[in-house]
Design a protein around this motif. Structure first.
Motif, short mmCIF file in Angstrom:
data_model
loop_
_atom_site.label_atom_id
_atom_site.label_comp_id
_atom_site.label_asym_id
_atom_site.label_seq_id
_atom_site.Cartn_x
_atom_site.Cartn_y
_atom_site.Cartn_z
N GLU A 161 -27.83 9.61 -35.93
CA GLU A 161 -27.30 8.29 -36.27
C GLU A 161 -25.82 8.30 -36.66
O GLU A 161 -25.05 7.45 -36.22
CB GLU A 161 -28.11 7.67 -37.42
CG GLU A 161 -27.64 6.28 -37.80
CD GLU A 161 -28.51 5.62 -38.85
OE1 GLU A 161 -28.29 4.43 -39.10
OE2 GLU A 161 -29.40 6.28 -39.41
N ASN A 162 -25.40 9.26 -37.49
CA ASN A 162 -24.04 9.21 -38.04
C ASN A 162 -23.53 10.62 -38.37
O ASN A 162 -24.25 11.61 -38.23
CB ASN A 162 -24.00 8.32 -39.28
CG ASN A 162 -25.08 8.70 -40.31
OD1 ASN A 162 -25.39 9.88 -40.48
ND2 ASN A 162 -25.66 7.72 -40.97
N ALA A 181 -35.09 8.46 -34.57
CA ALA A 181 -34.59 7.55 -33.52
C ALA A 181 -34.59 6.07 -33.88
O ALA A 181 -34.13 5.24 -33.09
CB ALA A 181 -35.42 7.76 -32.24
N GLU A 182 -35.07 5.72 -35.08
CA GLU A 182 -35.09 4.30 -35.47
C GLU A 182 -33.71 3.65 -35.38
O GLU A 182 -33.60 2.45 -35.16
CB GLU A 182 -35.62 4.14 -36.91
CG GLU A 182 -37.12 4.19 -37.03
CD GLU A 182 -37.68 5.62 -37.12
OE1 GLU A 182 -38.90 5.75 -37.26
OE2 GLU A 182 -36.89 6.59 -37.04
N PHE A 183 -32.65 4.44 -35.54
CA PHE A 183 -31.29 3.86 -35.49
C PHE A 183 -30.97 3.25 -34.12
O PHE A 183 -30.07 2.43 -33.99
CB PHE A 183 -30.23 4.90 -35.88
CG PHE A 183 -30.02 6.00 -34.88
CD1 PHE A 183 -29.10 5.85 -33.84
CD2 PHE A 183 -30.72 7.20 -34.97
CE1 PHE A 183 -28.89 6.86 -32.91
CE2 PHE A 183 -30.51 8.22 -34.05
CZ PHE A 183 -29.60 8.05 -33.02
N LEU A 184 -31.73 3.64 -33.11
CA LEU A 184 -31.48 3.12 -31.75
C LEU A 184 -31.90 1.66 -31.59
O LEU A 184 -31.62 1.04 -30.57
CB LEU A 184 -32.20 3.98 -30.71
CG LEU A 184 -31.67 5.41 -30.58
CD1 LEU A 184 -32.58 6.24 -29.71
CD2 LEU A 184 -30.25 5.41 -30.01
N ILE A 185 -32.58 1.13 -32.60
CA ILE A 185 -32.96 -0.28 -32.57
C ILE A 185 -31.70 -1.15 -32.64
O ILE A 185 -31.66 -2.27 -32.15
CB ILE A 185 -33.94 -0.60 -33.73
CG1 ILE A 185 -35.26 0.17 -33.50
CG2 ILE A 185 -34.21 -2.08 -33.86
CD1 ILE A 185 -36.11 0.33 -34.73
N LEU A 232 -25.12 20.74 -28.49
CA LEU A 232 -24.18 19.70 -28.93
C LEU A 232 -24.92 18.68 -29.78
O LEU A 232 -25.88 18.04 -29.33
CB LEU A 232 -23.55 19.01 -27.71
CG LEU A 232 -22.71 17.76 -27.98
CD1 LEU A 232 -21.51 18.07 -28.87
CD2 LEU A 232 -22.25 17.12 -26.67
N ILE A 233 -24.50 18.54 -31.04
CA ILE A 233 -25.04 17.51 -31.93
C ILE A 233 -24.00 16.40 -31.99
O ILE A 233 -22.83 16.65 -32.27
CB ILE A 233 -25.28 18.07 -33.35
CG1 ILE A 233 -26.24 19.28 -33.31
CG2 ILE A 233 -25.83 16.99 -34.28
CD1 ILE A 233 -26.32 20.06 -34.60
N SER A 234 -24.42 15.17 -31.71
CA SER A 234 -23.45 14.08 -31.63
C SER A 234 -24.09 12.74 -31.97
O SER A 234 -25.31 12.61 -32.02
CB SER A 234 -22.85 14.04 -30.21
OG SER A 234 -21.79 13.12 -30.14
#
Length: 203
Positions: free
Chosen positions: A77-78, A152-156, A123-125
């Motif tokens: 997410e960040n 993956a909730e941030f993909l909402i 790669l972490i991004s």
């Protein structure tokens, strides 16, 4: 016992970290992810999702550096989560040749491009940072084997969702593994795009 069937380097590291017994989630998910299928993994906090992500990534890459292009991508997410995950990966990669790199919006894209060009394996991004790299041809994805999405909730959120859709359009052949606490309808939609023929592991 999923740990018994992992690479010997991983087993040694787990023993060193005193991680002997897999969680119920790890017992269910690791064999499915190892099979190479696209997987939706849903389980509550503390069930071992992050460790599963790290172990299956290392397993896929056989615990050794190869070439210069990343063979694994982990989307987060960040920046804060990217750095946390980077530190967690380093615990497992300290004594093998795998090269882990972390990128995020606050790090200039030209810096990321030049550092990635030097050669990395994992790669972490963040979605925004990764998408910018793609648009500027800053990352070679021809060798990509596994693409994992942490929490993956941030993909909402629309911006992250759009960035991911843009990224995955360029990826031709790769395993996708998505980790979340719950299966949100918006995440399920990925089945029609890059999560084809996916399996679901839910604890």
């Amino acid at each position: 016992m999923p740990f018994k069937k992992l690479h010997s380097d991983i087993q040694e590291k787990l023993e060193y970290l005193d991680i002997i017994k897999p969680t119920p989630f790890q017992s269910s998910s690791i064999p499915v992810i190892k099979s190479g299928a696209n997987v939706f993994c849903t389980a509550s906090k503390g069930s071992g999702k992050t460790t599963t992500l790290i172990l299956t990534t290392l397993q896929k890459l056989k615990c050794e550096a190869v070439g210069n292009a990343p063979r694994a991508v982990v989307l987060v997410e960040n920046k804060e989560r990217a750095m946390e995950l980077y530190d967690a990966f380093l615990m497992y990669t300290k004594h093998n040749s795998l090269r882990v790199y972390v990128g995020y919006e606050q790090l200039h894209v030209d810096v990321q491009k030049s550092e990635i060009f030097m050669g990395i394996d994992i790669l972490i991004s963040t979605p925004k940072s990764m998408n910018k790299l793609f648009l500027l041809n800053g990352v070679n994805i021809s060798e990509l084997k596994i693409f994992s999405i942490d929490d993956a909730e941030f993909l909402i959120q629309n911006l992250a969702y759009t960035a991911l859709m843009s990224i995955t359009k360029s990826i031709k052949k790769c395993q996708f593994v998505l980790y979340s606490e719950q299966m949100h309808p918006k995440l399920k939609r990925f089945e029609s795009f890059f999560m084809e023929y996916s399996k679901i592991v839910s604890i």
